[in-house]
Design a protein around this motif. Structure first.
Motif, mmCIF file in Angstrom:
data_model
loop_
_atom_site.group_PDB
_atom_site.id
_atom_site.type_symbol
_atom_site.label_atom_id
_atom_site.label_comp_id
_atom_site.label_asym_id
_atom_site.label_seq_id
_atom_site.Cartn_x
_atom_site.Cartn_y
_atom_site.Cartn_z
ATOM 1 N N ILE A 65 35.618 47.601 68.253
ATOM 2 C CA ILE A 65 35.044 48.840 67.722
ATOM 3 C C ILE A 65 33.645 49.173 68.249
ATOM 4 N N CYS A 66 32.975 48.213 68.892
ATOM 5 C CA CYS A 66 31.614 48.452 69.380
ATOM 6 C C CYS A 66 31.533 48.193 70.884
ATOM 7 N N PHE A 67 31.129 49.187 71.605
ATOM 8 C CA PHE A 67 30.996 49.057 73.057
ATOM 9 C C PHE A 67 29.813 48.162 73.410
ATOM 10 N N ARG A 68 30.033 47.303 74.389
ATOM 11 C CA ARG A 68 28.984 46.460 74.946
ATOM 12 C C ARG A 68 29.090 46.487 76.460
ATOM 13 N N LYS A 69 27.963 46.553 77.105
ATOM 14 C CA LYS A 69 27.950 46.389 78.551
ATOM 15 C C LYS A 69 27.530 44.948 78.804
ATOM 16 N N TYR A 70 28.465 44.163 79.302
ATOM 17 C CA TYR A 70 28.202 42.745 79.531
ATOM 18 C C TYR A 70 27.099 42.573 80.576
ATOM 19 N N PRO A 71 26.255 41.549 80.392
ATOM 20 C CA PRO A 71 25.227 41.277 81.406
ATOM 21 C C PRO A 71 25.876 40.672 82.651
ATOM 22 N N ASP A 72 25.111 40.544 83.711
ATOM 23 C CA ASP A 72 25.609 39.843 84.891
ATOM 24 C C ASP A 72 26.070 38.453 84.470
ATOM 25 N N ARG A 73 27.107 37.967 85.128
ATOM 26 C CA ARG A 73 27.681 36.679 84.729
ATOM 27 C C ARG A 73 26.680 35.536 84.745
ATOM 28 N N ILE A 74 25.830 35.480 85.738
ATOM 29 C CA ILE A 74 24.870 34.379 85.835
ATOM 30 C C ILE A 74 23.934 34.379 84.632
ATOM 31 N N ILE A 75 23.563 35.560 84.182
ATOM 32 C CA ILE A 75 22.696 35.689 83.010
ATOM 33 C C ILE A 75 23.476 35.320 81.755
ATOM 34 N N GLY A 76 24.704 35.794 81.648
ATOM 35 C CA GLY A 76 25.524 35.515 80.479
ATOM 36 C C GLY A 76 25.859 34.045 80.333
ATOM 37 N N SER A 126 32.631 28.346 77.764
ATOM 38 C CA SER A 126 32.580 29.293 78.887
ATOM 39 C C SER A 126 33.874 30.082 79.008
ATOM 40 N N VAL A 127 34.987 29.453 78.704
ATOM 41 C CA VAL A 127 36.276 30.157 78.723
ATOM 42 C C VAL A 127 36.237 31.327 77.747
ATOM 43 N N TRP A 128 35.655 31.108 76.581
ATOM 44 C CA TRP A 128 35.566 32.190 75.583
ATOM 45 C C TRP A 128 34.672 33.321 76.085
ATOM 46 N N TYR A 129 33.627 32.981 76.827
ATOM 47 C CA TYR A 129 32.773 34.019 77.409
ATOM 48 C C TYR A 129 33.592 34.891 78.361
ATOM 49 N N PHE A 130 34.342 34.251 79.256
ATOM 50 C CA PHE A 130 35.145 35.001 80.224
ATOM 51 C C PHE A 130 36.242 35.799 79.538
ATOM 52 N N LEU A 131 36.828 35.255 78.479
ATOM 53 C CA LEU A 131 37.839 36.002 77.725
ATOM 54 C C LEU A 131 37.214 37.241 77.101
ATOM 55 N N GLY A 132 36.032 37.084 76.533
ATOM 56 C CA GLY A 132 35.343 38.229 75.939
ATOM 57 C C GLY A 132 35.034 39.296 76.971
ATOM 58 N N GLU A 133 34.599 38.881 78.144
ATOM 59 C CA GLU A 133 34.321 39.830 79.219
ATOM 60 C C GLU A 133 35.601 40.570 79.620
ATOM 61 N N TYR A 134 36.695 39.839 79.725
ATOM 62 C CA TYR A 134 37.985 40.440 80.086
ATOM 63 C C TYR A 134 38.435 41.455 79.027
ATOM 64 N N ILE A 135 38.376 41.055 77.759
ATOM 65 C CA ILE A 135 38.781 41.965 76.669
ATOM 66 C C ILE A 135 37.894 43.197 76.669
ATOM 67 N N ASN A 136 36.595 42.993 76.790
ATOM 68 C CA ASN A 136 35.660 44.110 76.799
ATOM 69 C C ASN A 136 35.968 45.075 77.942
ATOM 70 N N ASN A 137 36.245 44.538 79.121
ATOM 71 C CA ASN A 137 36.545 45.394 80.276
ATOM 72 C C ASN A 137 37.846 46.168 80.090
ATOM 73 N N LYS A 138 38.803 45.591 79.391
ATOM 74 C CA LYS A 138 40.070 46.290 79.134
ATOM 75 C C LYS A 138 39.906 47.348 78.050
ATOM 76 N N VAL A 139 39.279 46.978 76.954
ATOM 77 C CA VAL A 139 39.139 47.895 75.816
ATOM 78 C C VAL A 139 38.198 49.055 76.145
ATOM 79 N N TRP A 140 37.144 48.790 76.879
ATOM 80 C CA TRP A 140 36.104 49.786 77.134
ATOM 81 C C TRP A 140 36.072 50.228 78.598
ATOM 82 N N ALA A 141 37.204 50.231 79.249
ATOM 83 C CA ALA A 141 37.272 50.586 80.670
ATOM 84 C C ALA A 141 36.713 51.986 80.946
ATOM 85 N N LYS A 142 37.036 52.965 80.112
ATOM 86 C CA LYS A 142 36.573 54.339 80.349
ATOM 87 C C LYS A 142 35.054 54.446 80.238
#
Length: 152
Positions: A65-76, A126-142
């Motif tokens: 329900i809340c849009f987030r722009k993920y930081p660069d991976r190295i920072i995250g 770290s796996v959970w971080y990447f999963l979150g990034e993947y979900i975020n990119n799918k849900v908030w693609a537009k």
């Protein structure tokens, strides 16, 4: 970068899912490894679910329900690793001061296994971080496309 675009993706989401999965996984194997029956009178079942189940549910809801722009991976990944490392240090400080491990599972592991366990847990987080990034990119693609178009 806004603080909410850092804290939720880097700490709140991966740590919440890490805590839920790790706790309930160890609980399923042997509850005495994480929550001995002796604490049941002081730590009721509903409080256990608030701490170890609801965090997963609410983090997933917030992801959708809340849009987030993920930081660069190295920072995250760097931020998550620093947090996990700090918590690991704190766990050892508590052991040094009290002679007791915060989590009973650590009593069962010798030094080499404990180090492997900690390394595995860091990878698991770290796996959970990447999963979150993947979900975020799918849900908030537009929304992410709009941001990319504005940059060009």
């Amino acid at each position: 970068m806004r603080l909410k675009d850092y804290l939720q993706p880097v700490l709140a989401f991966p740590v919440a899912l890490f805590v839920g999965a790790t706790f309930w996984g160890l609980y399923a194997i042997d509850r005495e490894l994480v929550l001995p029956r002796a604490v049941d009178p002081y730590f009721p079942w509903w409080l256990n679910h608030i701490m170890h189940s609801n965090i997963v549910l609410f983090s997933l809801i917030e992801m959708v329900i809340c849009f987030r722009k993920y930081p660069d991976r190295i920072i995250g990944i760097g931020g998550l690793t620093m947090f996990m490392g700090s918590y690991l240090i704190w766990t050892h400080v508590v052991f040094y001061k009290t002679g007791e491990w915060v989590y009973p599972v650590l009593n069962k592991l010798g030094f080499p296994l404990r180090m492997g366990f900690f390394g595995g847990l860091l990878c698991f987080a770290s796996v959970w971080y990447f999963l979150g990034e993947y979900i975020n990119n799918k849900v908030w693609a537009k929304e992410l496309e709009k941001i990319e178009k504005k940059k060009q």
